[in-house]
Design a protein around this motif. Structure first.
Motif, PDB file in Angstrom:
ATOM      1  N   SER A   1      -8.337  -0.277   3.447  1.00  0.00           N
ATOM      2  CA  SER A   1      -7.762   0.949   2.906  1.00  0.00           C
ATOM      3  C   SER A   1      -7.566   2.023   3.959  1.00  0.00           C
ATOM      4  O   SER A   1      -7.074   3.107   3.645  1.00  0.00           O
ATOM      5  CB  SER A   1      -8.655   1.500   1.780  1.00  0.00           C
ATOM      6  OG  SER A   1      -8.683   0.596   0.703  1.00  0.00           O
TER       7      SER A   1
ATOM      8  N   ALA B   1       0.821  -1.203   0.000  1.00  0.00           N
ATOM      9  CA  ALA B   1       0.000   0.000   0.000  1.00  0.00           C
ATOM     10  C   ALA B   1       0.865   1.268   0.000  1.00  0.00           C
ATOM     11  O   ALA B   1       1.991   1.260   0.491  1.00  0.00           O
ATOM     12  CB  ALA B   1      -0.915   0.009   1.220  1.00  0.00           C
TER      13      ALA B   1
ATOM     14  N   ASP C   1      -4.618   4.200   2.353  1.00  0.00           N
ATOM     15  CA  ASP C   1      -3.933   3.749   1.148  1.00  0.00           C
ATOM     16  C   ASP C   1      -4.150   4.796   0.059  1.00  0.00           C
ATOM     17  O   ASP C   1      -5.253   4.939  -0.478  1.00  0.00           O
ATOM     18  CB  ASP C   1      -4.478   2.387   0.717  1.00  0.00           C
ATOM     19  CG  ASP C   1      -3.663   1.758  -0.411  1.00  0.00           C
ATOM     20  OD1 ASP C   1      -2.864   2.484  -1.038  1.00  0.00           O
ATOM     21  OD2 ASP C   1      -3.839   0.556  -0.672  1.00  0.00           O
TER      22      ASP C   1
END
Length: 395
Positions: free
Chosen positions: A333, A189, A365
């Motif tokens: 995320s 990420a 991310d």
């Protein structure tokens, strides 16, 4: 005589394929009752207890502590009937000692490692049971021989120093997976962290005002985490990319809100999941948090409790952390970091007041979440916490 083979028939789910033998509480020749814990297996997600399916004795132990095991590995041969006359006589002869007192497993382990015989240690537990503290006291009372040569003294002291300054322990499966996943997160990420701060006064006043009636009605205390979980689920609905994940060349947006809450245990960090948190009341969230935390510390979490979170909250504030940059738990995320509440001077209108303030951090991310979305997310969480009445209204 009937013999039962105890094997690794199920390590806790299809996602778990191997484990490591942890503590072993029985040895060959020991008698066991039904459901007695014989040993535990550490996996990358939880700890599994292997118990006796019947009354009998351990005929053969096929594994040692630290061994790696997989499904169908033979662990133990259990005899369900004691027919060996020697074992009967031995049990009868030692009935007034080992049968009447069962030393703590941790004490037995320490005595084996230090080559100490049980009759050398004075047990202070119930029925003269030897505890781990008894063994430690026994070791501490040992004196360095005064008749040995200077060289022997130096070697002995050097050995003692090495023992006390260093300790080599094999990483548990949980710790190995934590290390691998966090490194994977950093390697995969594009992690960026943004910050904000929250005035906690209104939430704290609300808790004080309704603390007693809330606990009386629901049987659970009203904590800060339920406010943050509520605020997060509402913020995720407004910034859906933070509740999404990347899969190859696609983005998967989640229309459900399963919130992982990081819990620190003796064996490492685990993240049990609160399912459909957006549909739960404050009382339901608090009760679920208590049960998951209790199961985590007692190594009773199931695999289903640990998988599938869409977003994670980590509260470093319980350890006194003022500020941190939490690492995303892939394939999520985003992760919200809560921190300690600290009284600080802040501007309120045209005056300076001392307020209970908390820094919050969102690691996200950047491949899927832009800076605008991340800053907006934290601003929404801040608004809900600083004006908690909005949580009930959903505005």
């Amino acid at each position: 005589m009937s013999t039962i083979d105890i094997r690794v028939t199920n390590l806790g789910g299809e996602s778990i394929t191997e484990g490591t033998i942890g503590e072993i509480y029985k040895k060959e020749g020991d008698r066991v009752q039904k459901d007695d814990v014989i040993l535990v297996i550490d996996t990358d997600k939880t700890t599994l207890e292997i118990t006796s399916p019947a009354v009998g004795y351990i005929k053969k132990m096929h594994v040692d502590k630290g061994d790696d095991v997989r499904r169908d590995t033979l662990l133990i041969e259990l005899c369900t009937e004691i027919v060996d006359q020697n074992i009967k006589q031995e049990e009868k002869a030692t009935n007034n000692t080992t049968a009447s007192k069962k030393d703590a497993p941790s004490a037995q382990k320490m005595m084996r490692e230090n080559e100490i015989k049980p009759n050398e240690v004075e047990g202070t537990g119930m029925g003269s049971r030897i505890t781990k503290s008894d063994v430690i006291d026994h070791i501490n009372r040992k004196e360095i021989p005064t008749t040995c040569s200077m060289q022997d003294n130096v070697q002995s002291i050097s050995k003692d120093i090495n023992v006390t300054r260093e300790k080599r322990v094999k990483m548990s499966k949980i710790r190995q997976v934590i290390a691998a996943r966090l490194k994977e997160s950093q390697n995969t990420a594009a992690i960026l962290t943004t910050f904000n701060e929250i005035d906690m006064k209104n939430v704290m006043d609300l808790r004080v005002k309704y603390k007693d009636p809330f606990e009386k009605k629901h049987g659970v205390k009203l904590g800060f985490m339920s406010f943050f979980i509520k605020a997060v689920t509402l913020a995720l609905k407004e910034v859906p990319e933070i509740n999404a994940e990347i899969s190859k060349d696609e983005i998967i947006y989640k229309n459900y809100y399963d919130i992982g809450v990081a819990v620190g245990t003796d064996k490492g960090l685990v993240v049990p999941v609160i399912r459909s948190a957006d549909q739960m009341s404050f009382a339901e969230i608090e009760n679920t948090l208590i049960q998951l935390s209790k199961n985590a510390h007692e190594n009773k979490l199931q695999v289903a409790d640990l998988i599938g979170a869409t977003f994670t909250i980590s509260n470093g504030g319980i350890y006194g952390s003022l500020l941190s940059t939490p690492i995303i738990n892939p394939p999520q995320s985003g992760i919200l970091g809560m921190h300690t509440i600290q009284n600080r001077p802040v501007a309120i209108g045209n005056s300076i007041e001392i307020r209970p303030m908390m820094y919050i951090a969102l690691s996200y991310d950047h491949r899927i979440v832009d800076g605008k979305g991340a800053v907006t997310f934290l601003a929404i969480v801040k608004q809900y916490i600083e004006d908690p009445s909005r949580l009930a209204l959903g505005v």
